[in-house]
Design an enzyme around this catalytic site. Sequence first.
Site, short mmCIF file in Angstrom:
data_model
loop_
_atom_site.label_atom_id
_atom_site.label_comp_id
_atom_site.label_asym_id
_atom_site.label_seq_id
_atom_site.Cartn_x
_atom_site.Cartn_y
_atom_site.Cartn_z
N GLY A 124 0.82 -1.22 0.00
CA GLY A 124 0.00 0.00 0.00
C GLY A 124 0.85 1.26 0.00
N GLU A 212 27.43 -6.19 24.12
CA GLU A 212 26.54 -5.03 24.26
C GLU A 212 27.36 -3.73 24.26
OE1 GLU A 212 23.21 -4.10 24.50
OE2 GLU A 212 24.01 -2.10 24.86
N VAL A 279 20.09 -5.43 17.43
CA VAL A 279 20.48 -4.10 17.88
C VAL A 279 19.35 -3.08 17.69
CG1 VAL A 279 22.96 -4.46 17.58
CG2 VAL A 279 21.59 -3.67 15.64
N ASP A 321 4.60 0.32 15.80
CA ASP A 321 6.05 0.52 15.78
C ASP A 321 6.49 1.69 14.91
OD1 ASP A 321 6.24 -1.71 17.36
OD2 ASP A 321 7.62 -2.81 16.05
N HIS A 453 -4.82 -17.96 48.02
CA HIS A 453 -3.71 -18.67 48.65
C HIS A 453 -3.76 -20.14 48.26
CE1 HIS A 453 -0.76 -19.85 51.64
NE2 HIS A 453 -1.59 -20.82 51.99
P1 FAD Z 1 4.40 -5.04 12.50
O1 FAD Z 1 4.04 -6.18 13.36
O2 FAD Z 1 5.80 -4.89 12.07
O3 FAD Z 1 3.45 -5.14 11.22
C1 FAD Z 1 3.50 -4.24 10.18
C2 FAD Z 1 3.11 -4.96 8.91
O4 FAD Z 1 2.96 -4.00 7.87
C3 FAD Z 1 4.15 -5.95 8.42
O5 FAD Z 1 3.58 -7.21 8.24
C4 FAD Z 1 4.64 -5.38 7.10
O6 FAD Z 1 4.91 -6.38 6.14
C5 FAD Z 1 3.43 -4.57 6.66
N1 FAD Z 1 3.77 -3.49 5.74
C6 FAD Z 1 4.77 -2.59 5.85
N2 FAD Z 1 4.71 -1.69 4.86
C7 FAD Z 1 3.64 -2.04 4.08
C8 FAD Z 1 3.05 -1.49 2.92
N3 FAD Z 1 3.54 -0.38 2.37
N4 FAD Z 1 1.97 -2.10 2.40
C9 FAD Z 1 1.46 -3.24 2.97
N5 FAD Z 1 1.97 -3.79 4.09
C10 FAD Z 1 3.04 -3.18 4.64
N6 FAD Z 1 6.28 -7.19 21.43
C11 FAD Z 1 5.57 -7.53 22.52
O7 FAD Z 1 4.70 -6.76 22.94
N7 FAD Z 1 5.79 -8.71 23.18
C12 FAD Z 1 6.72 -9.59 22.76
O8 FAD Z 1 6.89 -10.65 23.38
C13 FAD Z 1 7.48 -9.27 21.62
N8 FAD Z 1 8.41 -10.14 21.17
C14 FAD Z 1 9.10 -9.82 20.03
C15 FAD Z 1 10.07 -10.72 19.59
C16 FAD Z 1 10.78 -10.43 18.44
C17 FAD Z 1 11.82 -11.42 17.96
C18 FAD Z 1 10.53 -9.23 17.72
C19 FAD Z 1 11.28 -8.91 16.46
C20 FAD Z 1 9.58 -8.33 18.17
C21 FAD Z 1 8.86 -8.62 19.33
N9 FAD Z 1 7.91 -7.74 19.83
C22 FAD Z 1 7.21 -8.05 20.96
C23 FAD Z 1 7.60 -6.47 19.15
C24 FAD Z 1 6.34 -6.61 18.30
O9 FAD Z 1 6.51 -7.66 17.37
C25 FAD Z 1 6.04 -5.30 17.58
O10 FAD Z 1 5.97 -4.26 18.53
C26 FAD Z 1 4.72 -5.39 16.84
O11 FAD Z 1 4.72 -6.43 15.90
C27 FAD Z 1 4.43 -4.06 16.15
O12 FAD Z 1 3.20 -4.15 15.51
P2 FAD Z 1 2.89 -3.27 14.22
O13 FAD Z 1 1.55 -3.70 13.74
O14 FAD Z 1 3.11 -1.84 14.53
O15 FAD Z 1 3.99 -3.66 13.15
P1 NAD Z 2 16.59 -3.41 22.03
O1 NAD Z 2 16.50 -1.95 21.81
O2 NAD Z 2 15.80 -4.02 23.11
O3 NAD Z 2 18.11 -3.83 22.30
C1 NAD Z 2 19.13 -3.55 21.39
C2 NAD Z 2 20.43 -3.56 22.15
O4 NAD Z 2 21.49 -3.51 21.22
C3 NAD Z 2 20.58 -2.34 23.06
O5 NAD Z 2 20.94 -2.75 24.35
C4 NAD Z 2 21.66 -1.52 22.38
O6 NAD Z 2 22.43 -0.77 23.27
C5 NAD Z 2 22.47 -2.61 21.70
N1 NAD Z 2 23.24 -2.13 20.57
C6 NAD Z 2 22.89 -1.24 19.62
N2 NAD Z 2 23.89 -1.06 18.72
C7 NAD Z 2 24.89 -1.88 19.12
C8 NAD Z 2 26.19 -2.16 18.59
N3 NAD Z 2 26.64 -1.55 17.51
N4 NAD Z 2 26.96 -3.06 19.24
C9 NAD Z 2 26.51 -3.68 20.36
N5 NAD Z 2 25.30 -3.46 20.90
C10 NAD Z 2 24.48 -2.57 20.28
O7 NAD Z 2 16.27 -4.05 20.61
P2 NAD Z 2 16.04 -5.57 20.19
O8 NAD Z 2 16.48 -6.51 21.24
O9 NAD Z 2 16.61 -5.67 18.82
O10 NAD Z 2 14.48 -5.64 20.07
C11 NAD Z 2 13.79 -4.69 19.25
C12 NAD Z 2 12.51 -4.28 19.87
O11 NAD Z 2 11.56 -5.34 19.72
C13 NAD Z 2 12.59 -4.03 21.36
O12 NAD Z 2 12.94 -2.70 21.63
C14 NAD Z 2 11.20 -4.30 21.81
O13 NAD Z 2 10.46 -3.12 21.65
C15 NAD Z 2 10.70 -5.35 20.84
N6 NAD Z 2 10.74 -6.67 21.48
C16 NAD Z 2 9.97 -6.86 22.58
C17 NAD Z 2 10.00 -8.07 23.23
C18 NAD Z 2 9.14 -8.26 24.44
O14 NAD Z 2 8.25 -7.45 24.65
N7 NAD Z 2 9.37 -9.30 25.24
C19 NAD Z 2 10.81 -9.09 22.78
C20 NAD Z 2 11.61 -8.85 21.69
C21 NAD Z 2 11.56 -7.63 21.04
#
Ligand code: FAD
Ligand code: NAD
Length: 474
Positions: A124, A212, A279, A321, A453
């Site tokens: 989109g 880190e 990162v 995000d 409890h």
């Molecule tokens: P996204 O989930 O990124 O979805 C956006 C979608 O838009 C994507 O599918 C993309 O393909 C689509 N898109 C982009 N541009 C276009 C376009 N132009 N046209 C059509 N489609 C498009 N958060 C938590 O709260 N709890 C967790 O435990 C957690 N664990 C995580 C673990 C990992 C490994 C990662 C990477 C992230 C984790 N997160 C977690 C973060 C969480 O996944 C994101 O905060 C969340 O998915 C954001 O939702 P969103 O809808 O904003 O974006």
């Molecule tokens: P993060 O921001 O949590 O951690 C990234 C880390 O990489 C930081 O500590 C940063 O200082 C370090 N870093 C950055 N540049 C670096 C470099 N050049 N060398 C070494 N260290 C470096 O990001 P993430 O772990 O990639 O996760 C991304 C986001 O996804 C998170 O911020 C979170 O919002 C979301 N997420 C959430 C969950 C959850 O809710 N349980 C789980 C996974 C991811």
Amino acid sequence: MAQEFDVLVIGGGPAGYVAAIRAAQLGLKTACCESNAYADPKGQPRLGGTCLNVGCIPSKALLHSSELYNHANHAFIMHGIKVENVSIDVPSMIRRKDNIVTQLVTGIKGLFKKYKVTFLPGHGSFTAEVDGMWKMTVGEEEVIAKHVIVATGSRARHLPGIPVDGKLIVDNEGALQIDAVPKRLGVIGAGVIGLEMGSVWKRLGSDVTILEALPDFLGAADQAVAKEAWKIFTNKQGMNVHLGVQIKEVTTSADGVTVRYENDEGDQQVQFDKLVVAVGRVPNTDGINAAAVGLSIDERGRIVVDEHCSTNLHNVWAVGDVVRGPMLAHKGMEEGVMVAECIVGQAGHVNYDAIPWVIYTHPEIAWVGKTEQELKAAGIPYKPGQVPFLANGRALGQGDTTGFVKVLAHAETDQILGVHVLGTNASELIAEAVLAIEFGASSEDIARTSHAHPTLSEVMHEAALAVEKRSLHF
Ligand code: FAD
Ligand code: NAD
């Protein structure tokens, strides 16, 4: 003839699909487009976004599988359960995770049918504003929408000079597809992904080293929690975490990946079989033709929004995000609901002070509201109440008494300002604290509430009692 909608949502992640469902529930003719096929066997765009496909859900599935393996190896014995020759079949573990993803992704398709949201597979982007309506392109089609909700999410940040090839060097997507336990696993970044994915492979037998950049461990968490977690992850669990690291060079060869870095002890070199780059993440704002319509984007690539997720453009909203605030699925979902409600003139609202954080390591780390260091820095007077799981009957029964609950309440009003949990099931326990903050509760409110409890939640109760120094079992 272009299809016309009241609302077009760009992106089918948790922020986007929830916005679409809520908009349709409120009677708006709604469509949601998504372009990423993720692992779809037919290459069709899949709903669910990062969260369902390559984020929250698959990572938690692997965390649970690896935790069970760890229990079988190390915890069963204290219950008198003897198991011999425990082994892990990694491909089966990965398949189970993939099946969970498919089930949930299919479920969202079903929800779209139920609530009459039109799913438009395709990319989109904005074309122009014409007579107060938004002319959009989805795939090859033209779509006209009165309101546009941008929910394009984020993608993994990569580092210059560190090519993510999906084989030796992976980001969060590749880290969820590793098909054999690497002997030596390196992770760049001790953030949420680094700790969660590091935990998975450490439990399965990898020698895990996390590098880190920052000098402090888990800087965003309460320092008491970060300090204790550091001891557990490094001393007890044996993860090697190096802080204050500057990555100098990453090279690959037949022997694996070599990382050269510098820390306060000088130049270092370490060899891995796999390297995970975790990162942080960057918002997806390229590719939507933002400049053509004048959509404001800040210096970090995020769409600029106000407190209701309204952008600088008429009837254009952005959630999840791709906008300011924590990159968390539940935060994006709340924003999606808020925007849909604002569109129909309701009082949509997100309380950003009551968004919980959870890190799904073992023990889990969860918090809501302010940390002790934030309160100190802001000069807000507070009273802490901190109680360990050590004397809790349920925790003892479960054989897991690590950690504590800490409640921070205003010194004069007693209003709860922050709650921090380090321990088993912290992710579930924090819900009570989130509700307390949402309702503006005092520590006395939790202290006067009956807690079943024996449950772990009694530690939350005791910590609230401890604010007034009247805990009963500690
Ligand atoms: P996204 O989930 O990124 O979805 C956006 C979608 O838009 C994507 O599918 C993309 O393909 C689509 N898109 C982009 N541009 C276009 C376009 N132009 N046209 C059509 N489609 C498009 N958060 C938590 O709260 N709890 C967790 O435990 C957690 N664990 C995580 C673990 C990992 C490994 C990662 C990477 C992230 C984790 N997160 C977690 C973060 C969480 O996944 C994101 O905060 C969340 O998915 C954001 O939702 P969103 O809808 O904003 O974006
Ligand atoms: P993060 O921001 O949590 O951690 C990234 C880390 O990489 C930081 O500590 C940063 O200082 C370090 N870093 C950055 N540049 C670096 C470099 N050049 N060398 C070494 N260290 C470096 O990001 P993430 O772990 O990639 O996760 C991304 C986001 O996804 C998170 O911020 C979170 O919002 C979301 N997420 C959430 C969950 C959850 O809710 N349980 C789980 C996974 C991811």
